[in-house]
Design an enzyme around this catalytic site. Structure first.
Site, PDB file in Angstrom:
ATOM      1  N   GLU A 262       0.840  -1.221   0.000  1.00 42.88           N
ATOM      2  CA  GLU A 262       0.000   0.000   0.000  1.00 42.88           C
ATOM      3  C   GLU A 262       0.863   1.256   0.000  1.00 42.88           C
ATOM      4  O   GLU A 262       0.559   2.234   0.693  1.00 42.88           O
ATOM      5  CB  GLU A 262      -0.928  -0.007   1.229  1.00 42.88           C
ATOM      6  CG  GLU A 262      -1.795  -1.247   1.342  1.00 42.88           C
ATOM      7  CD  GLU A 262      -2.819  -1.195   2.469  1.00 42.88           C
ATOM      8  OE1 GLU A 262      -2.996  -0.131   3.085  1.00 42.88           O
ATOM      9  OE2 GLU A 262      -3.445  -2.232   2.732  1.00 42.88           O
TER      10      GLU A 262
HETATM   11  O1  G3I Z   1     -19.201   4.729   1.601  1.00 39.25           O
HETATM   12  C1  G3I Z   1     -19.322   5.729   2.622  1.00 39.25           C
HETATM   13  C2  G3I Z   1     -20.321   6.796   2.240  1.00 39.25           C
HETATM   14  O2  G3I Z   1     -21.583   6.177   2.150  1.00 39.25           O
HETATM   15  C3  G3I Z   1     -20.306   7.908   3.282  1.00 39.25           C
HETATM   16  O3  G3I Z   1     -21.155   8.932   2.908  1.00 39.25           O
HETATM   17  C4  G3I Z   1     -18.906   8.478   3.457  1.00 39.25           C
HETATM   18  C5  G3I Z   1     -18.836   9.533   4.558  1.00 39.25           C
HETATM   19  O4  G3I Z   1     -17.577   9.632   5.146  1.00 39.25           O
HETATM   20  O5  G3I Z   1     -18.050   7.426   3.799  1.00 39.25           O
HETATM   21  C6  G3I Z   1     -17.978   6.390   2.831  1.00 39.25           C
HETATM   22  O6  G3I Z   1     -17.127   5.389   3.315  1.00 39.25           O
HETATM   23  C7  G3I Z   1     -15.753   5.694   3.314  1.00 39.25           C
HETATM   24  C8  G3I Z   1     -15.032   4.568   2.548  1.00 39.25           C
HETATM   25  O7  G3I Z   1     -13.634   4.770   2.618  1.00 39.25           O
HETATM   26  C9  G3I Z   1     -15.453   4.490   1.080  1.00 39.25           C
HETATM   27  O8  G3I Z   1     -15.115   5.678   0.413  1.00 39.25           O
HETATM   28  C10 G3I Z   1     -15.257   5.741   4.748  1.00 39.25           C
HETATM   29  O9  G3I Z   1     -15.834   6.852   5.424  1.00 39.25           O
HETATM   30  C11 G3I Z   1     -13.770   5.847   4.762  1.00 39.25           C
HETATM   31  O10 G3I Z   1     -13.318   5.706   6.097  1.00 39.25           O
HETATM   32  C12 G3I Z   1     -13.169   4.722   3.941  1.00 39.25           C
HETATM   33  O11 G3I Z   1     -11.764   4.868   3.940  1.00 39.25           O
HETATM   34  C13 G3I Z   1     -11.030   3.747   3.530  1.00 39.25           C
HETATM   35  C14 G3I Z   1     -10.190   3.247   4.694  1.00 39.25           C
HETATM   36  O12 G3I Z   1      -9.395   2.168   4.229  1.00 39.25           O
HETATM   37  C15 G3I Z   1     -11.012   2.751   5.872  1.00 39.25           C
HETATM   38  O13 G3I Z   1     -10.149   2.456   6.919  1.00 39.25           O
HETATM   39  C16 G3I Z   1     -10.117   4.206   2.412  1.00 39.25           C
HETATM   40  O14 G3I Z   1     -10.899   4.585   1.293  1.00 39.25           O
HETATM   41  C17 G3I Z   1      -9.173   3.062   2.036  1.00 39.25           C
HETATM   42  O15 G3I Z   1      -8.228   3.540   1.113  1.00 39.25           O
HETATM   43  C18 G3I Z   1      -8.459   2.588   3.287  1.00 39.25           C
HETATM   44  O16 G3I Z   1      -7.605   1.534   2.980  1.00 39.25           O
HETATM   45  C19 G3I Z   1      -6.845   1.001   4.079  1.00 39.25           C
HETATM   46  C20 G3I Z   1      -6.584  -0.460   3.763  1.00 39.25           C
HETATM   47  O17 G3I Z   1      -7.789  -1.136   3.518  1.00 39.25           O
HETATM   48  C21 G3I Z   1      -5.835  -1.135   4.918  1.00 39.25           C
HETATM   49  N1  G3I Z   1      -4.628  -0.418   5.228  1.00 39.25           N
HETATM   50  C22 G3I Z   1      -4.769   1.008   5.455  1.00 39.25           C
HETATM   51  C23 G3I Z   1      -5.472   1.674   4.266  1.00 39.25           C
HETATM   52  C24 G3I Z   1      -5.527   3.166   4.439  1.00 39.25           C
HETATM   53  O18 G3I Z   1      -6.302   3.497   5.554  1.00 39.25           O
END
Ligand code: G3I
Length: 353
Positions: A262
């Site tokens: 990542e």
């Molecule tokens: O889908 C919802 C949406 O309905 C809502 O309105 C919006 C409001 O905040 O949130 C949306 O969900 C978000 C989701 O990504 C999809 O976009 C979450 O809030 C957000 O927290 C989530 O973040 C993801 C994160 O993992 C969660 O921990 C990141 O995109 C993603 O890149 C990230 O990836 C992780 C790996 O899986 C594991 N290692 C760390 C890496 C970075 O944090």
């Protein structure tokens, strides 16, 4: 008329040459690696420039979905399965001849409400976990080069190498980890099974804790093939080349293959030439550590365009306010020094193995 001509000219002169010459995957493969890949998500396909980069197999030889294979998306209801988004990424990779890194099966984040709020005992939660693992791995059987079977099982604090207290550990116990690997192995005997973790790219209690997790799985007589070094770095805290190589060796000595899973390097905004240069050093060190480690099979960046990064204006309310520009391309599609640095390292620097 004038404006469409201008757009055409702009595209031809600026965007296309960039697309044609992108070759990070080609270069990595020529040096013996399986892939140089990227994280992506389906909502990003709407941007045509982004999509042409993503589709360029000379640039990216592997894709990993950032969110759409996670539990809340795949099994939003107890008996409800939704593979639609992830299928689009797998189909694209198949069409382009790219590998898939599949991410992830058991994690403490992005779990659906029915699971988090359910009343569980050891037996029925184990059954639910096994069902999820087997269904998802079976759906993608033969299509994933690798699966991140468990993700971030250790505490966040790098000075604490013990297992994270979450529903899996608290209700099932530490054996949930080996159970997940055992059932993933049964469902797809050919996918490489990985434990994916962060802050293990430098020495310390968390790094040692991750080695203990690997040994625990091995001692249970269960197959584990690989360790994922997430490598979300900042210039001021990133480990140098030698430390990264030493850390990689600790895991390959346990018989595992390894991948940088990542990679991104966030910097403090506004950027400066110095910071961009430090960012380049971290990217290049990480790529070189993998190049110098025979059993490091490939590197994946956690997306490649600042505009869409998980760290940036779109998500500052959620992650790392004040930091950004973590990816290889600026929002205006100019390549960062980090990009050209990696390209030049892959072309010119000898690896040691
Ligand atoms: O889908 C919802 C949406 O309905 C809502 O309105 C919006 C409001 O905040 O949130 C949306 O969900 C978000 C989701 O990504 C999809 O976009 C979450 O809030 C957000 O927290 C989530 O973040 C993801 C994160 O993992 C969660 O921990 C990141 O995109 C993603 O890149 C990230 O990836 C992780 C790996 O899986 C594991 N290692 C760390 C890496 C970075 O944090």
């Amino acid at each position: 008329m004038y404006s469409s001509l201008r757009i055409l000219l702009y595209t031809t002169l600026t965007v296309l040459p960039v697309l044609v010459s992108g070759q990070l995957n080609d270069l990595a493969q020529r040096r013996g690696k399986l892939y140089f890949g990227t994280e992506t998500e389906t909502w990003e396909f709407n941007d045509t420039t982004y999509l042409s980069h993503l589709n360029n197999v000379r640039e990216f030889g592997a894709l990993v979905p950032g969110n759409s294979m996670k539990w809340e998306v795949i099994q939003p209801g107890r008996y409800e399965w939704n593979f639609t988004l992830a299928d689009q990424i797998v189909d694209l990779a198949e069409h382009n001849g790219q590998h898939m890194r599949c991410h992830n099966l058991v994690w403490h984040e992005q779990l659906p409400g029915w699971l988090v709020n359910g009343t569980w005992g050891k037996e029925n939660l184990t059954a639910v976990m096994i069902d999820h693992v087997v269904r998802e791995v079976t759906h993608y059987k033969g299509k994933c080069y690798a699966w991140d079977v468990v993700n971030e099982v250790l505490n966040d604090d790098p000075n604490n190498g013990t297992l994270r207290s979450d529903m899996w550990l608290d209700i099932i116990g530490p054996e949930y980890i080996a159970i997940a690997f055992e059932h993933a192995a049964r469902a797809d005997p050919h996918a490489k099974l990985y434990y994916n973790e962060y802050d293990i790219e430098f020495k310390g209690p968390k790094h040692d804790g991750a080695m203990k997790v690997v040994k625990m799985i091995q001692d249970a007589g269960v197959r584990i093939d690989g360790i994922g070094f997430e490598s979300h770095f900042t210039p001021s805290t990133a480990p140098g080349l030698q430390e990264q190589m030493d850390c990689m060796k600790d895991f390959t000595d346990l018989g595992l293959e390894l991948a940088v899973t990542e990679l991104d390097v966030r910097i403090l905004l506004p950027d400066s030439p110095e910071e961009l240069e430090q960012q380049e050093t971290v990217y290049v060190d990480t790529v070189e550590a993998c190049m110098n480690t025979e059993k490091c099979v490939g590197m994946t960046v956690w997306d490649f365009w600042d505009q869409n990064s998980w760290i940036g204006p779109l998500t500052w309310d959620l992650y790392y306010n004040g930091y950004g520009e973590a990816d290889l391309y600026f929002a205006n599609w100019t390549r960062k020094p980090a990009y050209t640095g990696i390209e030049s390292a892959l072309k010119h620097r000898p690896s040691h193995w």
